[in-house]
Design an enzyme around this catalytic site. Structure first.
Site, PDB file in Angstrom:
ATOM      1  N   HIS A 106       0.843  -1.197   0.000  1.00  0.00           N
ATOM      2  CA  HIS A 106       0.000   0.000   0.000  1.00  0.00           C
ATOM      3  C   HIS A 106       0.880   1.249   0.000  1.00  0.00           C
ATOM      4  CE1 HIS A 106      -3.161  -2.769   1.098  1.00  0.00           C
ATOM      5  NE2 HIS A 106      -2.546  -3.086   2.214  1.00  0.00           N
ATOM      6  N   GLU A 124      -1.216  -0.308   8.363  1.00  0.00           N
ATOM      7  CA  GLU A 124      -2.199  -1.194   8.993  1.00  0.00           C
ATOM      8  C   GLU A 124      -1.527  -2.068  10.044  1.00  0.00           C
ATOM      9  OE1 GLU A 124      -3.268  -2.827   5.176  1.00  0.00           O
ATOM     10  OE2 GLU A 124      -2.404  -4.774   5.640  1.00  0.00           O
ATOM     11  N   HIS A 182       3.339  -7.523   1.699  1.00  0.00           N
ATOM     12  CA  HIS A 182       2.709  -8.478   2.617  1.00  0.00           C
ATOM     13  C   HIS A 182       1.659  -9.319   1.926  1.00  0.00           C
ATOM     14  CE1 HIS A 182       0.192  -4.831   2.773  1.00  0.00           C
ATOM     15  NE2 HIS A 182      -0.833  -5.646   2.982  1.00  0.00           N
ATOM     16  N   ARG A 202      -1.245  -4.763  -6.286  1.00  0.00           N
ATOM     17  CA  ARG A 202      -1.051  -6.208  -6.269  1.00  0.00           C
ATOM     18  C   ARG A 202       0.218  -6.551  -7.039  1.00  0.00           C
ATOM     19  NH1 ARG A 202      -6.214  -7.914  -8.438  1.00  0.00           N
ATOM     20  NH2 ARG A 202      -7.213  -7.366  -6.495  1.00  0.00           N
TER      21      ARG A 202
END
Ligand SMILES: [Zn+2]
Length: 328
Positions: A106, A124, A182, A202
Site C-alpha cells: 500500500h 495497517e 505483505h 497487487r
C-alpha cells in the site's frame, strides 16, 4: 439535535473469492447465504463504504455525515493543526482468509495523494484471531532482497523466495506500515486497524486464475515503486504492558492500538486521551459504561466512542479481550 454518544455501527460485509464463513462461525456475524465472506468493515468512512449508526437518536446516519457535522464532538480538542480530517481517519475490519491473499503493498500518504482519485496512505496492523495449523503470514522482504531481485523472481513466475514468512500464533500482532510488502495466508482470521484507505497494489497473485480463466490484474510497476526496500523481515510486535490488564501493541503516527485482557470480574478505566476510541471484542463480552450510557458488546461487536464521551470504563463479566484503537 442530539450530540454524539457511543455509536454502534452496522457492519458492511464484503465478499471476495478468498473469503469463507468464519466471520459467522467464529465472530457471530449475521452473514447471508454464500461462502465467500471475506471482510466485515466495522468502522469506515470512505467512498467505498460508509458505516451507519444502529443505536439511539442518530440511527441511520452515516459515520461520514456525523464526523463532518460534529467534528469537535468526534475528535475533541486535540485535532492536529486544529482542523478536522476530511474523512474519519481509521478503518477497522475483520478478515477471514480462506485462501492466501495476493502479495501486495500500500502507498504512504504522499504516494496516495498523487493517485487519481487521491486516497490516504495505508498503514495497517493485524491481530491474529484464529490460525489453521501451518497458516502463514508474509510480511517484509527476505534479507538482502532489492527491486532487481523481485523483478527477476517475477520474471520466473515466482515471488515467495523474496518474502519473509512466518507461522503466527493466535494473539500475535503484526504491524504493516505503508510500503511493507505483505500477504495474509490461507487459514487466518484477523482484526485489522488501518488508515481509512482502500488502495492496494497487487504485486503477485500466486499464478492463480479466476473462474473465467483470466488472472486478476496486477500492478507490478506501481508495487515496485511503492515498496519500502528497507523493510526486511517483519516479526510480531512485542506487547508493552500498560498495567491494569492493558498492553500496547502498536504506537505509530497513524494510530495507537492497545489490547485489554480482562479476567472475570476485572474492570478497566480508559484513559481520557481526548479523542475518539474504537473498541471491539475478540473474546468474551464486555460492558462499556460512559457518562452517556451503557452498552454491552458481545464477541465481534464494535463501539465507536466519540471524543465527547467521558468516563469510559470496561467491565469484563466472565472475562474478555478487547481491542482499543485511537489516534495518537
Ligand atoms: Zn494490506
Amino acid at each position: 439535535m442530539p450530540t454524539l454518544y457511543p455509536l454502534r455501527l452496522e457492519p458492511l460485509f464484503q465478499q471476495y473469492l478468498w473469503g469463507g464463513r468464519r466471520l459467522a462461525s467464529l465472530l457471530g456475524k449475521p452473514l447471508g447465504q454464500g461462502d465467500t465472506y471475506a471482510e466485515s468493515w466495522e468502522v469506515v468512512d470512505h467512498r467505498d463504504g460508509q458505516s451507519r449508526v444502529l443505536n439511539g437518536p442518530l440511527a441511520g446516519q452515516t459515520l461520514g455525515e456525523l464526523a463532518r457535522r460534529y467534528p469537535a464532538e468526534m475528535y475533541g480538542a486535540g485535532l492536529s493543526g486544529g482542523e478536522a480530517p476530511d474523512r474519519f481517519p481509521l478503518l477497522l475490519k475483520y478478515l477471514d482468509a480462506q485462501k492466501t491473499l495476493s502479495v501486495q503493498v500500500h502507498p504512504n500518504d504522499a504516494q496516495g495523494a498523487k493517485l487519481d482519485p487521491p486516497d490516504l496512505g495505508k498503514t495497517e496492523a493485524w491481530l491474529v484471531l484464529a490460525a489453521e495449523p501451518g497458516a502463514k503470514i508474509y510480511a517484509g522482504l527476505s534479507a538482502g532482497v532489492d527491486r532487481a531481485a523481485i523483478a527477476a523472481a517475477l520474471a520466473e513466475g515466482e515471488c515467495e523466495r523474496c518474502l519473509h514468512a512466518f507461522e503466527p500464533a493466535v494473539g500475535d500482532c503484526v504491524f504493516i506500515p505503508a510500503g511493507t510488502v505483505h500477504a495474509l495466508g490461507e487459514g487466518l482470521v484477523i482484526a485489522e486497524i488501518q488508515q481509512a484507505s482502500n488502495t492496494t497494489f497487487r504485486l503477485f497473485d500466486w499464478n492463480r486464475l479466476e473462474k473465467d480463466g483470466k488472472p486478476r490484474p496486477l500492478h507490478v510497476e506501481a508495487s515496485l515503486d511503492t515498496i519500502d526496500y528497507q523493510r526486511g523481515p517483519v516479526a510480531p510486535q512485542i506487547p508493552q504492558p500498560l498495567g491494569e490488564g492493558s498492553e500496547r501493541l502498536v504506537e505509530c503516527d497513524k494510530f495507537i492500538f492497545d489490547r485489554w485482557r480482562l479476567s472475570a470480574g476485572q474492570g478497566g478505566v480508559l484513559s481520557d486521551a481526548g479523542g475518539f476510541r474504537i473498541l471491539t471484542v475478540v473474546e468474551g463480552e464486555v460492558t462499556v459504561r460512559s457518562d452517556d450510557g451503557v452498552e454491552t458488546l458481545g464477541l465481534g461487536q464494535t463501539l465507536l466512542a466519540p471524543a465527547c464521551c467521558s468516563g469510559l470504563t470496561l467491565d469484563a463479566g466472565t472475562g474478555a479481550t478487547v481491542l482499543d484503537m485511537r489516534l495518537p
